[in-house]
Enzyme design. Sequence first.
Site, PDB file in Angstrom:
ATOM      1  N   ASP A  98      52.407 -36.088 -10.979  1.00 10.03           N
ATOM      2  CA  ASP A  98      52.098 -36.367  -9.760  1.00 10.03           C
ATOM      3  C   ASP A  98      51.729 -35.516  -8.485  1.00 10.03           C
ATOM      4  O   ASP A  98      51.919 -35.081  -7.272  1.00 10.03           O
ATOM      5  CB  ASP A  98      53.045 -37.555  -8.877  1.00 10.03           C
ATOM      6  CG  ASP A  98      54.124 -37.218  -8.691  1.00 10.03           C
ATOM      7  OD1 ASP A  98      55.455 -36.099  -8.504  1.00 10.03           O
ATOM      8  OD2 ASP A  98      54.984 -38.631  -8.802  1.00 10.03           O
TER       9      ASP A  98
ATOM     10  N   ASP B 264      53.460 -36.157 -17.299  1.00 16.62           N
ATOM     11  CA  ASP B 264      54.289 -37.170 -16.759  1.00 16.62           C
ATOM     12  C   ASP B 264      53.685 -38.113 -17.006  1.00 16.62           C
ATOM     13  O   ASP B 264      52.641 -38.725 -17.011  1.00 16.62           O
ATOM     14  CB  ASP B 264      54.787 -37.221 -15.707  1.00 16.62           C
ATOM     15  CG  ASP B 264      55.402 -37.967 -15.153  1.00 16.62           C
ATOM     16  OD1 ASP B 264      56.545 -38.207 -15.324  1.00 16.62           O
ATOM     17  OD2 ASP B 264      55.291 -38.327 -14.026  1.00 16.62           O
TER      18      ASP B 264
ATOM     19  N   CYS C  89      53.534 -21.840  32.099  1.00 19.85           N
ATOM     20  CA  CYS C  89      51.955 -21.777  31.801  1.00 19.85           C
ATOM     21  C   CYS C  89      51.497 -22.709  31.944  1.00 19.85           C
ATOM     22  O   CYS C  89      49.862 -22.431  32.238  1.00 19.85           O
ATOM     23  CB  CYS C  89      52.410 -21.244  30.382  1.00 19.85           C
ATOM     24  SG  CYS C  89      53.566 -19.617  29.941  1.00 19.85           S
TER      25      CYS C  89
ATOM     26  N   CYS D  45      55.617 -21.757  27.964  1.00 18.36           N
ATOM     27  CA  CYS D  45      56.726 -22.697  29.248  1.00 18.36           C
ATOM     28  C   CYS D  45      55.787 -23.670  29.855  1.00 18.36           C
ATOM     29  O   CYS D  45      54.841 -23.299  30.114  1.00 18.36           O
ATOM     30  CB  CYS D  45      57.333 -22.210  29.470  1.00 18.36           C
ATOM     31  SG  CYS D  45      56.691 -20.342  30.864  1.00 18.36           S
TER      32      CYS D  45
ATOM     33  N   ASP E 179      57.553 -34.387  -9.506  1.00 17.76           N
ATOM     34  CA  ASP E 179      57.257 -33.154 -10.699  1.00 17.76           C
ATOM     35  C   ASP E 179      57.412 -32.001  -9.858  1.00 17.76           C
ATOM     36  O   ASP E 179      56.709 -30.725 -10.997  1.00 17.76           O
ATOM     37  CB  ASP E 179      55.981 -33.607 -11.723  1.00 17.76           C
ATOM     38  CG  ASP E 179      56.413 -34.791 -12.096  1.00 17.76           C
ATOM     39  OD1 ASP E 179      57.592 -35.239 -12.581  1.00 17.76           O
ATOM     40  OD2 ASP E 179      55.412 -35.435 -12.255  1.00 17.76           O
TER      41      ASP E 179
END
Length: 772
Positions: free
Chosen positions: A659, A457, A33, A30, A663
């Site tokens: 790619d 592809d 700190c 926080c 895919d």
Amino acid sequence: MWLEPSTAIRTIRAIRDTEKQALPIGGMTCASCVVHVEKALADVPGVLNVNVNLATEKAVVEYLPTATGLPDLRRAVAEAGYEVLPTAEEKAEEELSREVRKMQHARRKMLLAWAFTAPIILWMLPEMLAGLAWPNQTVFKLGMLLLAAPVLFWVGRRTYVAAWRTTIHGAPNMDALIALGTGASFLTGIATFFAPIPTYAGVSAMIMAFHLTGRYVEASAKGRASQAIRKLLELGGKTARILVDGREREVSIDEVQVGDVMVIRPGEKIPTDGVVVEGESAVDESMATGESMPVTKRPGDEVIGATVNQDGLLHVRASRIGKDTFLAQVVRMVEQAQGTKVPIQAFADRVTSVFVPVVLGVALLTFLAWFLFPDVLRPVAEWAAGFLPWVDPNLNAFTLALITTVSVLVIACPCALGLATPTALMVGSGIGAQNGILIRSGEAIQAMRDVRVVVFDKTGTLTKGQPGVTDQITNHKSQIANHELLRWAASVEMGSEHPLGKAIVRKAEEQGVTLGALSGFAAMRGRGVRGEVDGRTVLVGSRVFMDEQGVAVAAMEQDMRRLEDEGKTAMLVASDGELLGMLAVADTLKDDAVAAVRELQALGLETAMITGDNQRTAQAIARQVGIGRVLAEVLPDEKLAEIQRLQEETDGLVAMVGDGINDAPALTQSDVGIAIGTGTDIAIEAADITLVRGDLAGVVSAVKLSRATFRKVTQGLFWAFFYNVVMIPLAILGLMHPVLAEIAMATSSITVVTNANLLRREDIRPEQARQS
């Protein structure tokens, strides 16, 4: 938080250089700190400025190196209840130093062992060759004990400790075999003063010395095998020059934030991944892609951290830092691959798990057989004594039993079995990383060996992923040249946002065509565009558009059909009602697509293409590239089902090349998913094998590397098994001296590791690259 330094500090600061350090802070949760850490660091004498960022969990500290240093800063943070975590640079250095320390430690132990063992060998020679124990038997026997003790219980102490720990946990390993063998041999040195048996205390030292020599060779060979990771870690930049309020400022690489603009001069490394915002230069990306030719980078292009800027000044906006950078992901992936196992190793592991207990049983039976039934086995020793000088059938039953037992214990070491797979994987994954091939796991390497079909592809994988002009055909009646046709079409398409129009303009720019002045531009959705260029009305579009505008297209109908049959989009060009010609636009094949597919087929692999295009376009592309099986009109969410169907039909495994982003489901479903892309665009997490370069030659190289690596794994396992199958029976029959047994054991491990390192000689380049 800025500190108001005292007058003294101001004076010192004016004449002394300050240093900045970015410290990763652990334990902050926080804003409170942040305040505590800032105060703790600010209170350290010599600290001038502290800035703690909760989001990045880092503290940037400016201090006087003459007044304080990193240890003081660490101590201050620790006393405040927080922790300074190691920086990326420290982690890399720790990794390097650990490997170096391990090798140096093994070397030191080996040299110490031989420092005591060499005198033992020299002292033993007269006794072995002439039966002369100099100066007398008592001194000789005592000398053997005194020289052997340091080798076993000082230099080789870790072997006994490891043997004890594994044995009390019910899983004795190779150290247990060495400990038993050397321990039994050493005890004869004590027993010889009380019973009529020869001393083998000197032999125990020789066994341990050879054992430690083998360990040193293994450590240095493993170090060479894992040097890929070390090289990658060393590649990263240590500092960066960033622009702050228009001025350059040099900072640690840990201080660079996403969005910072870095200045990279010629010859310098690009500190971290980013996008070029200003400048143009050739960048050497060989560390990432294995490609030796530099790549031109312009504004908007992505660059990879640790690549080298060659000849121009670049301004690059940081896009990834720390663990998210391309280099960090590569290191993680290589480490993952080196930590995995090839499935075939599972069999070796099962054998190894029962190997040592079985050997202990065999050694006990060997001792009992030679001790209780010496007359049954002695004829073998008498036969072998004629050609093996170390075999002495005249020794008493206990001595023969002891020698054979020690030989069995020493020679039957599963070390080579354990080294076969990890060493080959370390070398293979390292070579892959250096050539832009990232292998995620050992399973992928074994699976690749059994792949029978490689599915590509289409868009972005076989093709460039963007349309380009493929054909320019003029109407012979118009009597204009190709460059004029391109000029009229590109001049009007300058006003278009359509990808096909942009492709025509790009082609004109590439050919240096000067475009005319455009006015009155209009786009007819789905049909074409029109505009006034240099006082003439120019039309570019489909046959339907031309018919609507009253332009006759019959003269080019045959050419149009041919181009459409080839899967290209034909765009007619007319001026003032006259048909000038036609341009064909298509998503063009990558330059190496045809060669890569041909070589994959030469390697015995069937190739297929999967695409959402219609059957005619898909078949046209497939014919060009040489692919026989076409899966057309497949929507993205249907690709997974198509891969499943292929797997059911194919006698073997199926690899998918895509790619890595769109895919992903199909890549995951395939037996081996290969993601192909360029630079930082790659989805590294999406596949079993990731190719950094966008060319298809990488697929060929990946197949060759996977096969070569698996071949080394199987060779290593074969030699490890073969060695044990042959050597253990020889030891049982008393044909192996304990020292020779240890030499043979060490040699087997060294052979396996050396064979794996020979993988570096494999040429995984595609045929086209070899010929160029």
